[in-house]
Motif scaffolding. Structure first.
Motif, PDB file in Angstrom:
ATOM      1  N   GLU A  81       1.676  -2.605   7.118  1.00 51.13           N
ATOM      2  CA  GLU A  81       1.646  -1.213   6.659  1.00 51.13           C
ATOM      3  C   GLU A  81       1.326  -0.270   7.809  1.00 51.13           C
ATOM      4  N   LEU A  90       4.201  -4.893  -0.629  1.00 55.73           N
ATOM      5  CA  LEU A  90       3.717  -3.539  -0.358  1.00 55.73           C
ATOM      6  C   LEU A  90       4.595  -2.485  -1.037  1.00 55.73           C
ATOM      7  N   ARG A 100       3.887  -2.402  -4.682  1.00 56.27           N
ATOM      8  CA  ARG A 100       2.564  -1.831  -4.910  1.00 56.27           C
ATOM      9  C   ARG A 100       2.526  -0.339  -4.594  1.00 56.27           C
ATOM     10  N   GLN A 121       3.043   1.185  -1.598  1.00 56.51           N
ATOM     11  CA  GLN A 121       2.470   1.530  -0.297  1.00 56.51           C
ATOM     12  C   GLN A 121       3.530   1.694   0.788  1.00 56.51           C
ATOM     13  N   SER A 141       5.424   3.666   5.705  1.00 49.96           N
ATOM     14  CA  SER A 141       4.214   3.783   4.906  1.00 49.96           C
ATOM     15  C   SER A 141       4.171   5.125   4.187  1.00 49.96           C
ATOM     16  N   ASP A 185       1.284   5.627   2.238  1.00 50.02           N
ATOM     17  CA  ASP A 185      -0.139   5.678   1.893  1.00 50.02           C
ATOM     18  C   ASP A 185      -0.779   6.745   2.770  1.00 50.02           C
TER      19      ASP A 185
END
Length: 363
Positions: free
Chosen positions: A278, A319, A322, A324, A339, A341
């Motif tokens: 990430e 990821l 989820r 992210q 990414s 996030d």
């Protein structure tokens, strides 16, 4: 901590007793991981074989040596495979035919094994080609992947044409002892482990190995699959249902004690990889091929790059599912991951501003 109770490993063609009626043996493998551990369970009127070795080299000769010298005149009465991979099922068909005995396996593993052991390069198809292009492989890499399809047939005898289904929570009675089937997922579709409460012994196959980590991989047959999710869930479940002090008999390396320590380590290992991937996607969108050095510091040859990409993609899909990572398609038809996030992005930018670098393991 892990504890290893055996200083020596069995010599080729020999058995080492590790519990009452439970014997450990080894067969060679033609790769860097040069062995597989197999197990024999003694019953009153015969023997159960757990996993078989590949259909290569001297493996059949070693089995014949065992049959002649180590079974005390009793026949083999069943063959059981923890999962479909060729080092575990390569000789299942030969063994079952030789002794005319049933073959035990979970349904998910048996059906998957039938598919892969019958595949040929012409079965590669446009979906597999697209899958490898999506990961960022060049035409030469795609061609190598196409050529490798069907390679399993060279190291696997045809699987038995029928099987006895193993199910999670099912029980086998062997030599008056109950062995419970404990199914894990992620490394393969429906991996069967065997646990004997009376012996406090777990035959773990590839689901739990002490010194290496099992490959958790996405393949072209399910390119958007999320095997890491079910793998991590299996580790959590094993912590709940299996005791820490069991003697663990793995398919590779050596038997050990310290099951819960190992399970927790494996979870942490994958969480570190997730954080690293990430973090590597914060500054720019990157492909799976470009992200391989984040997970693998060693140089990868043609034999290993496919597995490495499958492992990398398993983490990227996790990821992405989820929420992210965000996935886009570039002009070459390659997936690129970035990414989304914001909290992670802010933390990394602050570290960079302070001149502390972008070490993802410290995020």
């Amino acid at each position: 901590m892990l504890r290893y109770p055996y200083d020596e490993v069995p010599a080729p063609g020999e058995l080492l007793q590790v519990a009452e009626g439970v014997y450990w043996l080894r067969m060679p493998l033609p790769m860097a991981l040069d062995h597989i551990n197999l197990y024999l369970l003694e019953d009153g009127d015969g023997w159960w074989i757990v996993d078989t070795g590949m259909a290569l080299g001297a493996t059949e000769e070693l089995w014949e040596q065992i049959f002649e010298h180590s079974l005390g005149g009793k026949p083999v009465k069943a063959v059981l495979a923890t999962h479909w991979h060729p080092d575990h099922t390569g000789l299942a068909g030969w063994l079952c035919d030789r002794w005319r005995v049933p073959f035990y396996m979970t349904r998910g593993e048996y059906l998957t094994g039938l598919v892969y052991t019958r595949a040929e390069p012409e079965h590669f198809g446009w979906t597999n080609e697209q899958h490898h292009l999506r990961m960022g492989r060049d035409p030469a890499g795609v061609a190598a992947a196409r050529e490798s399809m069907g390679g399993i047939r060279r190291i696997t005898r045809p699987l038995p044409t029928s099987y006895q289904r193993l199910e999670d929570g099912g029980r086998l009675t062997i030599n008056g002892r109950r062995w419970e089937v404990v199914v894990g997922e992620g490394h393969s579709p429906e991996h069967a482990c065997l646990y004997s409460e009376s012996l406090n012994v777990l035959i773990s196959g590839d689901q739990v190995i002490p010194r290496i980590t099992s490959n958790i991989s996405v393949s072209g047959s399910e390119p958007d699959g999320n095997p890491l999710k079910v793998w991590l869930a299996s580790l959590d479940r094993f912590l709940e249902v299996l005791p820490d002090d069991a003697l663990v008999l793995p398919a590779h390396n050596v038997p050990f004690y310290g099951l819960h320590h190992r399970l927790r380590y494996l979870t942490e290992h994958h969480e570190e990889h997730l954080i690293a991937l990430e973090a590597a996607c914060v500054e720019e969108a990157r492909s799976a091929v470009e992200l391989l050095p984040v997970l693998f510091t060693r140089e990868l040859d043609d034999q290993h790059v496919g597995l490495a990409l499958g492992e990398c993609l398993a983490h990227l899909n996790y990821l992405m599912h989820r929420g992210q990572l965000q996935r886009s398609v570039d002009a070459r038809g390659c997936y690129r991951y970035r990414s989304i996030d914001e909290t992670l992005t802010m933390r990394l930018r602050k570290r960079k501003h302070r001149g502390e670098g972008l070490s993802p393991m410290q995020v």
